[in-house]
Write a protein that holds these residues in place. Sequence first.
Motif, PDB file in Angstrom:
ATOM      1  N   VAL A 158       0.844  -1.194   0.000  1.00 27.30           N
ATOM      2  CA  VAL A 158       0.000   0.000   0.000  1.00 27.30           C
ATOM      3  C   VAL A 158       0.880   1.246   0.000  1.00 27.30           C
ATOM      4  O   VAL A 158       0.665   2.178  -0.785  1.00 27.30           O
ATOM      5  N   VAL A 159       1.886   1.251   0.847  1.00 26.18           N
ATOM      6  CA  VAL A 159       2.778   2.401   0.927  1.00 26.18           C
ATOM      7  C   VAL A 159       3.599   2.531  -0.361  1.00 26.18           C
ATOM      8  O   VAL A 159       3.803   3.642  -0.860  1.00 26.18           O
ATOM      9  N   GLU A 160       4.040   1.420  -0.921  1.00 26.80           N
ATOM     10  CA  GLU A 160       4.825   1.478  -2.161  1.00 26.80           C
ATOM     11  C   GLU A 160       3.986   2.001  -3.331  1.00 26.80           C
ATOM     12  O   GLU A 160       4.491   2.759  -4.155  1.00 26.80           O
ATOM     13  N   ARG A 161       2.711   1.612  -3.385  1.00 28.75           N
ATOM     14  CA  ARG A 161       1.850   2.152  -4.444  1.00 28.75           C
ATOM     15  C   ARG A 161       1.643   3.651  -4.255  1.00 28.75           C
ATOM     16  O   ARG A 161       1.634   4.405  -5.237  1.00 28.75           O
ATOM     17  N   ASP A 162       1.505   4.074  -3.000  1.00 29.37           N
ATOM     18  CA  ASP A 162       1.370   5.508  -2.727  1.00 29.37           C
ATOM     19  C   ASP A 162       2.647   6.241  -3.135  1.00 29.37           C
ATOM     20  O   ASP A 162       2.588   7.331  -3.705  1.00 29.37           O
ATOM     21  N   ARG A 163       3.799   5.643  -2.852  1.00 28.64           N
ATOM     22  CA  ARG A 163       5.072   6.253  -3.244  1.00 28.64           C
ATOM     23  C   ARG A 163       5.152   6.386  -4.769  1.00 28.64           C
ATOM     24  O   ARG A 163       5.586   7.410  -5.284  1.00 28.64           O
ATOM     25  N   ALA A 164       4.716   5.376  -5.485  1.00 27.32           N
ATOM     26  CA  ALA A 164       4.747   5.423  -6.949  1.00 27.32           C
ATOM     27  C   ALA A 164       3.849   6.544  -7.472  1.00 27.32           C
ATOM     28  O   ALA A 164       4.247   7.292  -8.373  1.00 27.32           O
ATOM     29  N   ARG A 165       2.649   6.659  -6.883  1.00 22.32           N
ATOM     30  CA  ARG A 165       1.759   7.756  -7.294  1.00 22.32           C
ATOM     31  C   ARG A 165       2.379   9.103  -6.968  1.00 22.32           C
ATOM     32  O   ARG A 165       2.320  10.045  -7.757  1.00 22.32           O
ATOM     33  N   TRP A 166       3.008   9.209  -5.798  1.00 16.46           N
ATOM     34  CA  TRP A 166       3.657  10.460  -5.402  1.00 16.46           C
ATOM     35  C   TRP A 166       4.786  10.807  -6.375  1.00 16.46           C
ATOM     36  O   TRP A 166       4.909  11.964  -6.795  1.00 16.46           O
ATOM     37  N   GLN A 167       5.582   9.815  -6.738  1.00 17.31           N
ATOM     38  CA  GLN A 167       6.674  10.069  -7.677  1.00 17.31           C
ATOM     39  C   GLN A 167       6.144  10.504  -9.039  1.00 17.31           C
ATOM     40  O   GLN A 167       6.716  11.391  -9.681  1.00 17.31           O
ATOM     41  N   GLU A 168       5.038   9.895  -9.465  1.00 18.67           N
ATOM     42  CA  GLU A 168       4.434  10.317 -10.730  1.00 18.67           C
ATOM     43  C   GLU A 168       3.975  11.772 -10.653  1.00 18.67           C
ATOM     44  O   GLU A 168       4.195  12.539 -11.591  1.00 18.67           O
TER      45      GLU A 168
END
Length: 191
Positions: A158-168
């Motif tokens: 969940v946190v890694e997906r949030d990080r990916a969205r944040w990086q995008e």
Amino acid sequence: MCLVIAHEASRYAKWGAAAQSSTSNPREKSRLIRMAREKYRLDPLARARQANVERASRSLAEASHAKREAEALRKRIENEVVRADAEAKRIRLEERAGVNVVRAEDLAVSDHWEIRAESERVDRERRLEIARAGESKESLREAAARAEVEKRQAAAQVVERDRARWQERETHQAEVKQEVEANDAWRKRSE
């Protein structure tokens, strides 16, 4: 908690001071201040969740090892039971085939041996049941550890997906900013 907040505030204050003292260019100042904010806000949570996954994985490895040991113990005891039963059957057959005349003394020895053999068989069966219960317990422990690993991995994802969205978002914002700056620079040249 207050110490952590004070530490974070002092770190951001250093960035702000660096932005004010190191350059007079407003763009450079805003870049330095923005650098302080560009750190992923859930990074400590991501590290904690990853550590939880690693701990749960170690626990799963230990549970799997214990289950394999319990299974090996059960198999050894089952083999021992089979060998002992076969040996007792062989001895009984030899006794019956080798005796032409039955004496009272032979019957007493035979009865004593039968009682001892039965006692040993009961003991082996008891040990086998204990080994089966231990294997069952370790299987349950392994299943629980496996479920815990899956749960922890899901939380970390969940946190890694949030990080990916944040990086995008960060990448998109940087691209938009560069495009705006390029358009502004082009307009200034055109004028």
